[in-house]
Design an enzyme around this catalytic site. Structure first.
Site, PDB file in Angstrom:
ATOM      1  CE1 TYR A 166      -3.384  -2.842   0.431  1.00  0.00           C
ATOM      2  CE2 TYR A 166      -2.145  -3.439   2.394  1.00  0.00           C
ATOM      3  CZ  TYR A 166      -3.105  -3.736   1.446  1.00  0.00           C
ATOM      4  OH  TYR A 166      -3.773  -4.922   1.516  1.00  0.00           O
ATOM      5  CB  THR A 240      -7.581   0.313  20.030  1.00  0.00           C
ATOM      6  OG1 THR A 240      -6.528   1.277  19.939  1.00  0.00           O
ATOM      7  CG2 THR A 240      -6.993  -1.083  20.094  1.00  0.00           C
TER       8      THR A 240
END
Length: 328
Positions: A166, A240
């Site tokens: 990426y 998270t």
């Protein structure tokens, strides 16, 4: 909980009423979330609501591979194919900008000197994008991950993206095999880790007291943030923070690093808000632990009995001793 849900439904209804008259209702801002209740009275979603207020964040509620988790050391599986981590700094020190984001102390590296990591559970090389600090309002809390139900005073998270597949962090974060996050627990001691000392000494930390404050740091040696151990624990999980994409491989080092009581106190004096707003400490910036849902917790720590399947058979009593540095 029923009362909270009723309040949420009312707020949602009011939001629909207020926006229905507008030809183009504004999209919910991507930054509209919090770790704790906001005292001013305005509703900002805390972790239990992240997946409900924005359809793009639905994994926060329905995902099956969410992070953080509680690491039960008795249920870990030894994986002999986990090689040591390899850190590549090119022999150079790095620089970056330290931010008060309102939620974290964040160090974002500049692009002049790159830091890559490979080995361990990784098939690809990953590039360090950001170092993020989580910490508590008290010494017995502050880490996102738990070890046998125990929290630590803080947690350093080194966030890397797969630069082989990426082009940048944003693309990698929502893509398979996109992220690797190295997690290191923080403990209170009379002396501090030399890397954290650069970030948390009084001259530096007071430069980012308020939200959006930033301060340039240079001459940083990333190797210094790692504890002196080759042992780690790893599992497949998620970011998270919203949108909680399940694209992260977590690597938890089996030894903590140390901060002083004064440095921890300085972090607790950082504000979530800007100077014109009420002071709210940034501390307790943690997402509660999520269900493991039969995921494997693997380790390169060789103990006497090895699990043979995944998820491992609870009838097997795996012998594992947590590194004494973590629990003493």
């Amino acid at each position: 909980m029923d009362i909270i849900w009723e309040i949420f439904i009312i707020l949602q209804a009011n939001l629909i009423v207020c926006t229905s008259a507008q030809p183009n209702p504004p999209k919910i801002h991507e930054g509209w979330w919090a770790y704790k209740e906001v005292v001013q009275g305005s509703f900002v979603p805390v972790p239990s609501f992240w997946g409900l207020v924005n359809s793009a964040w639905n994994l926060c509620s329905v995902g099956k591979r969410q992070s953080p988790v509680n690491i039960e050391t008795s249920h870990m599986i030894f994986d002999p194919f986990l090689t040591p981590l390899r850190l590549n700094t090119g022999g150079r020190k790095v620089g970056g900008t330290m931010y008060n984001t309102g939620r974290h102390v964040s160090l974002r590296l500049d692009k002049e000197h790159l830091v890559n990591i490979s080995g361990g559970p990784m098939t690809y090389s990953h590039r360090l994008e950001e170092i993020r600090l989580h910490f508590g309002s008290e010494d017995g809390q502050g880490s996102e991950h738990l070890l046998n139900g125990q929290a630590f005073s803080g947690e350093v998270q080194l966030i890397h993206y797969n630069h082989e597949l990426y082009t940048n962090y944003t693309e990698a974060a929502k893509s398979p095999n996109g992220l690797v996050i190295v997690s290191i627990f923080m403990k209170i001691s009379e002396t501090s880790n030399s890397f954290l000392n650069r970030m948390l000494n009084r001259d530096t930390i007071t430069r980012i007291t308020y939200k959006n404050d930033a301060y340039l740091l240079s001459g940083l040696n990333i190797e210094e943030v790692y504890p002196e151990t080759a042992s780690f624990i790893t599992y497949e999980g998620s970011m998270t923070i919203p949108p909680c994409y399940e694209t992260a491989t977590w690597i938890l080092m089996n030894k903590p690093i140390y901060v002083t009581k004064m440095q921890m106190h300085s972090m607790r004096l950082l504000s979530q808000n800007q100077p014109s707003q009420i002071f709210l400490s940034m501390s307790d910036n943690v997402r509660p632990v999520q269900p493991l849902n039969n995921r494997c917790i693997r380790t390169n720590i060789n103990f006497s009995m090895q699990g043979k399947d995944c998820p491992n058979n609870r009838a097997q009593k795996l012998q594992y001793r947590v590194n004494e540095w973590l629990l003493k």
